[in-house]
Design an enzyme around this catalytic site. Structure first.
Site, PDB file in Angstrom:
ATOM      1  CG  ASN A  16      18.984 -32.694  36.770  1.00  0.00           C
ATOM      2  OD1 ASN A  16      19.553 -31.704  36.311  1.00  0.00           O
ATOM      3  ND2 ASN A  16      18.377 -33.582  35.995  1.00  0.00           N
ATOM      4  CG  HIS A 111       9.757 -33.308  30.868  1.00  0.00           C
ATOM      5  ND1 HIS A 111       9.375 -34.564  31.299  1.00  0.00           N
ATOM      6  CD2 HIS A 111       9.509 -33.283  29.528  1.00  0.00           C
ATOM      7  CE1 HIS A 111       8.906 -35.258  30.273  1.00  0.00           C
ATOM      8  NE2 HIS A 111       8.970 -34.498  29.197  1.00  0.00           N
TER       9      HIS A 111
END
Length: 196
Positions: A16, A111
């Protein structure tokens, strides 16, 4: 345009983080990555960040007598980079309330579930065990409660009958890489603010 200065906290490969670095290369992107901090010196993401000319630091919590002392040094590192926004990208440490509150409205996390479902770890296994038909990911503001901050963006993926935790994780990760840069853009440009 003054770009917001962003630090990314990682513990591993930082996929990410790489998606965020790639996004910030666009000339009209309202943020730049100025530092990457890991709680593991061996995190592969540190080398990736360094290869892009980004400052890096690693701090092992085990070398500090208390979590507060560890987080104080983290704060000093972030402040030395003159950071406006902190992005958590697979940072595998629960952060203390004082640290989190210091960055209230300026710290976000990705998440791997459609919060408020499946807070914490092993989200893909739990979704499959529940027979969920959709799963996904959420970018949210970080608050002292685990995975409880207000959601900024979510993306859904279908759960297929043939899915394993790994195949589901791979599809969710593709969506993480898509929405995390979008969410950071919204925050850095002032289009959203924390609801805290």
């Amino acid at each position: 345009m003054t770009r917001k200065r962003v630090a990314i906290l990682i513990s591993g490969r930082g996929s990410n983080m790489s998606a965020l670095i790639e996004a910030t290369r666009a000339p009209d992107y309202p943020a730049e990555i100025v530092g990457v901090l890991s709680n593991r010196a061996a995190a592969p993401g540190l080398a990736t960040a360094a290869s892009h000319g980004i400052a890096t630091a690693s701090l092992a919590q085990s070398k500090f007598p208390t979590r507060d002392m560890f987080e104080d040094v983290m704060t000093q590192t972030l402040e030395s980079w003159d950071v406006d926004i902190v992005c958590l990208a697979g940072f595998m440490r629960i952060l203390g309330a004082d640290f989190v509150n210091n960055w209230a409205g300026r710290m976000i996390n990705i998440h791997p579930s459609l919060l408020p479902l499946y807070k914490g770890l092993h989200t893909h296994e739990r979704a499959l065990a529940d027979g969920a038909t959709t799963h996904g990911c959420t970018v949210h503001f970080v608050t002292p409660g685990l995975d409880e901050g207000a959601a900024i963006l979510q993306a859904e993926v279908p759960v297929l009958p043939s899915d394993t935790p790994d195949t589901l994780a791979d599809r969710v990760l593709g969506q993480e890489h898509r929405i995390y840069p979008q969410a950071l853009r919204l925050l850095a440009s002032g289009q959203i603010t924390s609801l805290v």
